[in-house]
Design a protein around this motif. Structure first.
Motif, mmCIF file in Angstrom:
data_model
loop_
_atom_site.group_PDB
_atom_site.id
_atom_site.type_symbol
_atom_site.label_atom_id
_atom_site.label_comp_id
_atom_site.label_asym_id
_atom_site.label_seq_id
_atom_site.Cartn_x
_atom_site.Cartn_y
_atom_site.Cartn_z
ATOM 1 N N MET A 63 -0.319 -8.843 59.020
ATOM 2 C CA MET A 63 -1.382 -8.924 58.017
ATOM 3 C C MET A 63 -2.630 -8.157 58.450
ATOM 4 S SD MET A 63 -2.497 -9.738 55.102
ATOM 5 C CE MET A 63 -1.171 -10.748 54.438
ATOM 6 N N ASP A 64 -2.992 -8.207 59.711
ATOM 7 C CA ASP A 64 -4.163 -7.451 60.172
ATOM 8 C C ASP A 64 -3.962 -5.948 59.952
ATOM 9 O OD1 ASP A 64 -5.589 -9.671 60.923
ATOM 10 O OD2 ASP A 64 -4.930 -9.610 63.015
ATOM 11 N N ASP A 65 -2.750 -5.471 60.243
ATOM 12 C CA ASP A 65 -2.461 -4.039 60.036
ATOM 13 C C ASP A 65 -2.519 -3.689 58.556
ATOM 14 O OD1 ASP A 65 -2.138 -3.663 62.733
ATOM 15 O OD2 ASP A 65 0.060 -3.803 62.683
ATOM 16 N N PHE A 66 -1.953 -4.578 57.726
ATOM 17 C CA PHE A 66 -1.976 -4.308 56.286
ATOM 18 C C PHE A 66 -3.408 -4.218 55.769
ATOM 19 C CE2 PHE A 66 -2.306 -5.722 51.901
ATOM 20 C CZ PHE A 66 -1.414 -4.866 51.268
ATOM 21 N N LYS A 67 -4.256 -5.166 56.173
ATOM 22 C CA LYS A 67 -5.648 -5.158 55.711
ATOM 23 C C LYS A 67 -6.394 -3.943 56.240
ATOM 24 C CE LYS A 67 -6.175 -10.110 54.883
ATOM 25 N NZ LYS A 67 -6.905 -11.356 55.197
ATOM 26 N N ARG A 68 -6.089 -3.545 57.469
ATOM 27 C CA ARG A 68 -6.739 -2.354 58.018
ATOM 28 C C ARG A 68 -6.374 -1.116 57.199
ATOM 29 N NH1 ARG A 68 -5.795 -3.431 62.786
ATOM 30 N NH2 ARG A 68 -3.800 -2.366 63.068
ATOM 31 N N HIS A 69 -5.117 -1.006 56.812
ATOM 32 C CA HIS A 69 -4.701 0.112 55.956
ATOM 33 C C HIS A 69 -5.410 0.043 54.603
ATOM 34 C CE1 HIS A 69 -1.746 1.897 58.556
ATOM 35 N NE2 HIS A 69 -1.014 0.798 58.625
ATOM 36 N N TYR A 70 -5.504 -1.159 54.053
ATOM 37 C CA TYR A 70 -6.117 -1.295 52.728
ATOM 38 C C TYR A 70 -7.569 -0.835 52.735
ATOM 39 C CZ TYR A 70 -7.872 -3.186 48.387
ATOM 40 O OH TYR A 70 -8.467 -3.296 47.153
ATOM 41 N N TRP A 71 -8.309 -1.218 53.768
ATOM 42 C CA TRP A 71 -9.733 -0.894 53.802
ATOM 43 C C TRP A 71 -10.012 0.551 54.201
ATOM 44 C CZ3 TRP A 71 -13.140 -3.704 51.444
ATOM 45 C CH2 TRP A 71 -12.950 -5.075 51.300
ATOM 46 N N ASN A 72 -9.093 1.170 54.926
ATOM 47 C CA ASN A 72 -9.415 2.465 55.522
ATOM 48 C C ASN A 72 -8.582 3.649 55.035
ATOM 49 O OD1 ASN A 72 -11.449 1.579 57.545
ATOM 50 N ND2 ASN A 72 -9.735 0.394 58.338
ATOM 51 N N ASP A 73 -7.422 3.386 54.455
ATOM 52 C CA ASP A 73 -6.496 4.479 54.159
ATOM 53 C C ASP A 73 -6.249 4.654 52.668
ATOM 54 O OD1 ASP A 73 -6.112 5.019 56.891
ATOM 55 O OD2 ASP A 73 -4.619 3.417 57.043
ATOM 56 N N PRO A 74 -5.787 5.845 52.277
ATOM 57 C CA PRO A 74 -5.456 6.070 50.859
ATOM 58 C C PRO A 74 -4.249 5.246 50.439
ATOM 59 C CG PRO A 74 -4.815 7.969 52.203
ATOM 60 C CD PRO A 74 -5.620 7.066 53.100
ATOM 61 N N SER A 75 -4.060 5.156 49.141
ATOM 62 C CA SER A 75 -3.023 4.273 48.590
ATOM 63 C C SER A 75 -1.633 4.581 49.119
ATOM 64 C CB SER A 75 -3.028 4.378 47.056
ATOM 65 O OG SER A 75 -4.228 3.885 46.524
ATOM 66 N N GLU A 76 -1.305 5.867 49.266
ATOM 67 C CA GLU A 76 0.047 6.210 49.697
ATOM 68 C C GLU A 76 0.358 5.669 51.094
ATOM 69 O OE1 GLU A 76 -2.494 10.061 49.760
ATOM 70 O OE2 GLU A 76 -2.141 8.344 48.431
ATOM 71 N N VAL A 77 -0.648 5.608 51.963
ATOM 72 C CA VAL A 77 -0.448 5.057 53.306
ATOM 73 C C VAL A 77 -0.228 3.537 53.222
ATOM 74 C CG1 VAL A 77 -1.502 4.700 55.577
ATOM 75 C CG2 VAL A 77 -1.808 6.883 54.370
ATOM 76 N N ILE A 78 -1.012 2.878 52.367
ATOM 77 C CA ILE A 78 -0.861 1.431 52.187
ATOM 78 C C ILE A 78 0.541 1.110 51.678
ATOM 79 C CG2 ILE A 78 -1.797 -0.625 51.073
ATOM 80 C CD1 ILE A 78 -4.372 0.999 50.566
ATOM 81 N N HIS A 79 0.977 1.840 50.659
ATOM 82 C CA HIS A 79 2.286 1.563 50.057
ATOM 83 C C HIS A 79 3.418 1.836 51.043
ATOM 84 C CE1 HIS A 79 0.472 0.689 46.296
ATOM 85 N NE2 HIS A 79 0.076 1.926 46.054
ATOM 86 N N LYS A 80 3.279 2.887 51.850
ATOM 87 C CA LYS A 80 4.338 3.193 52.821
ATOM 88 C C LYS A 80 4.449 2.071 53.848
ATOM 89 C CE LYS A 80 6.163 6.768 55.880
ATOM 90 N NZ LYS A 80 6.668 5.766 56.840
ATOM 91 N N TYR A 81 3.290 1.595 54.334
ATOM 92 C CA TYR A 81 3.346 0.500 55.311
ATOM 93 C C TYR A 81 3.976 -0.742 54.686
ATOM 94 C CZ TYR A 81 2.069 -3.111 58.617
ATOM 95 O OH TYR A 81 2.140 -4.160 59.498
ATOM 96 N N PHE A 82 3.588 -1.050 53.464
ATOM 97 C CA PHE A 82 4.144 -2.229 52.783
ATOM 98 C C PHE A 82 5.654 -2.078 52.593
ATOM 99 C CE2 PHE A 82 5.449 -4.453 48.909
ATOM 100 C CZ PHE A 82 5.000 -5.744 49.184
ATOM 101 N N ASP A 83 6.097 -0.935 52.096
ATOM 102 C CA ASP A 83 7.521 -0.728 51.838
ATOM 103 C C ASP A 83 8.341 -0.749 53.121
ATOM 104 O OD1 ASP A 83 6.970 -0.498 49.150
ATOM 105 O OD2 ASP A 83 6.931 1.697 49.153
ATOM 106 N N ASP A 84 7.752 -0.262 54.223
ATOM 107 C CA ASP A 84 8.484 -0.209 55.494
ATOM 108 C C ASP A 84 8.560 -1.563 56.189
ATOM 109 O OD1 ASP A 84 8.854 2.482 55.132
ATOM 110 O OD2 ASP A 84 7.278 3.119 56.525
#
Length: 306
Positions: free
Chosen positions: A162-183
């Motif tokens: 969850m910490d990694d997911f939130k870090r992606h959400y706050w700092n990265d573009p949508s495609e990075v967030i979605h890739k982390y979630f899907d993986d």
């Protein structure tokens, strides 16, 4: 006043609703004020009043952070009035010179992290050496208290952090967030839920609806490392909708893992989303992208991020 809040450019860049709403509100406010000042030097009367000083100071960040020369040229009357007030001797003495914006502020992930650092846990104080005391008469030891197990302690470690997911959400573009979630998302380790307020007819004031969500988030403070949520307010005052999307630990409704978390969720209809169904995955994706422009025909008004 929210229409001219200068903080919106510093909000996470992947939520275009917030940025677009900020643009719209500023444009609306400035257009009305520009028309008002068409034939006036000051807001009221023929000299500087408290109204001029208060509003000009409130708008200072707007002119120093957002309105570059091109945008200022769209509101020449307001700009004339603003620079007049900012160049008053007493204003300069208190605030100094006001430098107008050259390049509009943009969301800066590093700056956001600097301004919102994670709280560091204080080291436990060292225990002082125990003083020798005369032996006391032994007493029967009290029965040990049964420790309460941590939420979700019976579940195996998840792939998604969850910490990694939130870090992606706050700092990265949508495609990075979605890739982390899907993986990393594994159904059962985590689950996605759509929530809708049961009593929508009671949502008649935006301030009250905002407070409803803020109060809910405060009461869920201990759930932060187990969940991520987006709650959106849609519609104008008197006819609003409150709905959102949540990602939480486990395969069941995670709000019921702890009795302290159920206080508010009882007022919502909760629907588990199947990430293998394209339409349900699309709703999750749209929330994460900041693309939820409306709900049941009501236009996006305000977002809250947990």
């Amino acid at each position: 006043s929210s229409g001219i809040n200068a903080e919106w450019p510093l909000r996470p860049g992947n939520n275009k609703n917030v940025v677009n709403k900020g643009h719209e509100n500023i444009k609306s406010f400035m257009t009305v004020l520009d028309q008002h000042l068409l034939n006036r030097t000051y807001l009221v009367g023929e000299s500087v009043t408290l109204a001029d000083l208060s509003l000009a100071v409130y708008m200072r960040d707007l002119y120093t952070m957002i309105l570059d020369e091109n945008r200022r040229n769209s509101y020449v009357n307001v700009t004339r009035w603003f620079t007049t007030i900012m160049n008053q001797d007493e204003v300069i003495r208190v605030l100094g010179q006001t430098t107008l914006c050259v390049k509009p502020a943009q969301f800066d992930a590093k700056l956001f992290q600097q301004n919102n650092p994670k709280q560091q846990k204080n080291a436990a104080p060292k225990k002082e050496a125990a003083k020798k005391e005369a032996p006391k008469k032994e007493e029967a030891a009290p029965a040990p208290k049964k420790e309460r197990s941590a939420p979700f302690s019976s579940l195996p470690a998840p792939k998604l952090n969850m910490d990694d997911f939130k870090r992606h959400y706050w700092n990265d573009p949508s495609e990075v967030i979605h890739k982390y979630f899907d993986d990393t998302f594994v159904d059962g380790e985590w689950s996605v839920w759509k929530v809708e307020y049961k009593y929508q007819s009671e949502l008649v004031k935006t301030t009250k609806t905002n407070n409803l969500v803020k109060g809910m988030f405060q009461r869920l403070e201990t759930m932060k490392k187990y969940a991520f949520g987006l709650m959106y307010i849609f519609g104008d005052e008197g006819d609003q909708r409150l709905a959102g999307i949540w990602l939480g630990r486990g395969g069941d409704n995670f709000f019921y893992e702890d009795t302290n978390w159920t206080i508010d969720i009882e007022n919502f209809n909760c629907t588990k989303m199947d990430m293998n169904k394209p339409d349900e995955k699309a709703l999750w994706t749209k929330f994460i992208d900041g693309g939820m422009d409306d709900w049941e025909g009501k236009q996006f008004e305000k977002d809250h991020i947990f």
